[in-house]
Motif scaffolding. Structure first.
Motif, PDB file in Angstrom:
ATOM      1  N   PHE A 296       0.842  -1.185   0.000  1.00 60.96           N
ATOM      2  CA  PHE A 296       0.000   0.000   0.000  1.00 60.96           C
ATOM      3  C   PHE A 296       0.882   1.242   0.000  1.00 60.96           C
ATOM      4  N   ALA A 297       0.307   2.363  -0.376  1.00 61.49           N
ATOM      5  CA  ALA A 297       0.978   3.656  -0.254  1.00 61.49           C
ATOM      6  C   ALA A 297      -0.010   4.636   0.362  1.00 61.49           C
ATOM      7  N   ALA A 298       0.515   5.774   0.785  1.00 58.23           N
ATOM      8  CA  ALA A 298      -0.318   6.842   1.340  1.00 58.23           C
ATOM      9  C   ALA A 298      -0.268   8.034   0.392  1.00 58.23           C
ATOM     10  N   PRO A 299      -1.322   8.834   0.360  1.00 55.19           N
ATOM     11  CA  PRO A 299      -1.320  10.020  -0.506  1.00 55.19           C
ATOM     12  C   PRO A 299      -0.162  10.972  -0.210  1.00 55.19           C
TER      13      PRO A 299
ATOM     14  N   LEU B 276       4.094  -3.618 -10.601  1.00 57.19           N
ATOM     15  CA  LEU B 276       2.712  -3.357 -10.218  1.00 57.19           C
ATOM     16  C   LEU B 276       2.090  -2.348 -11.170  1.00 57.19           C
ATOM     17  N   GLN B 277       0.968  -2.689 -11.721  1.00 58.93           N
ATOM     18  CA  GLN B 277       0.239  -1.778 -12.600  1.00 58.93           C
ATOM     19  C   GLN B 277      -0.551  -0.761 -11.781  1.00 58.93           C
ATOM     20  N   ASN B 278      -1.077  -1.196 -10.642  1.00 56.48           N
ATOM     21  CA  ASN B 278      -1.899  -0.352  -9.777  1.00 56.48           C
ATOM     22  C   ASN B 278      -1.456  -0.537  -8.329  1.00 56.48           C
ATOM     23  N   LEU B 279      -1.602   0.529  -7.544  1.00 48.95           N
ATOM     24  CA  LEU B 279      -1.214   0.488  -6.146  1.00 48.95           C
ATOM     25  C   LEU B 279      -2.317   1.135  -5.315  1.00 48.95           C
ATOM     26  N   PRO B 280      -2.853   0.410  -4.341  1.00 51.96           N
ATOM     27  CA  PRO B 280      -3.900   0.992  -3.494  1.00 51.96           C
ATOM     28  C   PRO B 280      -3.333   2.057  -2.558  1.00 51.96           C
ATOM     29  N   LEU B 281      -4.105   3.102  -2.361  1.00 54.02           N
ATOM     30  CA  LEU B 281      -3.735   4.181  -1.454  1.00 54.02           C
ATOM     31  C   LEU B 281      -4.655   4.122  -0.244  1.00 54.02           C
ATOM     32  N   ILE B 282      -4.055   4.197   0.932  1.00 52.46           N
ATOM     33  CA  ILE B 282      -4.850   4.146   2.159  1.00 52.46           C
ATOM     34  C   ILE B 282      -4.465   5.303   3.069  1.00 52.46           C
TER      35      ILE B 282
END
Length: 145
Positions: free
Chosen positions: A80-83, A99-105
């Motif tokens: 995960f990453a953060a904004p 990774l094509q996409n990474l969720p942001l939390i």
């Protein structure tokens, strides 16, 4: 540049489904071309895993049921990453891990967006072009713009 600079794009790519939602709902969500990754959350809205298009295809190709809950199909060990993270460093991580996409939390592990590697690269290239233009203007004596 921070990931938050791409907030509009990352929010547009965000889809969150509950752990007990059926696989069918994930398939429906992937019909939207902007969606490349679905974040699976618990009842408290905390991110618990993700479903990628590859996860969905593997499940269905293995005679998986469309009414199976997402918790049975999701990937649990997720990066995960953060904004507030640095965009360039995050993009490098995505490239390294393919990774094509990474969720942001957020700090409470609630999903707030999904970063697409192409969006990240485009933003980085635009920033580089602006810096190059500023340097050219500085050398030419016309100042910064």
């Amino acid at each position: 540049m921070l990931i938050t600079a791409l907030a509009e794009m990352t929010r547009a790519r965000l889809r969150v489904l509950r752990e007990q939602s059926p696989v069918r709902t994930a398939a429906d969500a992937f019909a939207d071309q902007r969606v490349g990754l679905i974040i699976v959350a618990d009842e408290g809205e905390a991110a618990r895993g993700v479903i990628s298009k590859s996860d969905l295809v593997r499940h269905l190709a293995g005679n998986g049921r469309v009414d199976a809950p997402l918790v049975e199909v999701m990937t649990r060990h997720v990066v995960f990453a953060a904004p507030s993270d640095d965009l360039h460093a995050t993009w490098q991580l995505m490239v390294r891990r393919q990774l094509q996409n990474l969720p942001l939390i957020d700090a409470g592990r609630r999903p707030v967006g999904v970063l697409d590697v192409r969006d990240a690269l485009e933003a980085i290239l635009m920033q580089e072009e602006r810096q190059e233009d500023q340097l050219i203007n500085y050398i030419a004596g016309t100042g910064y713009r």
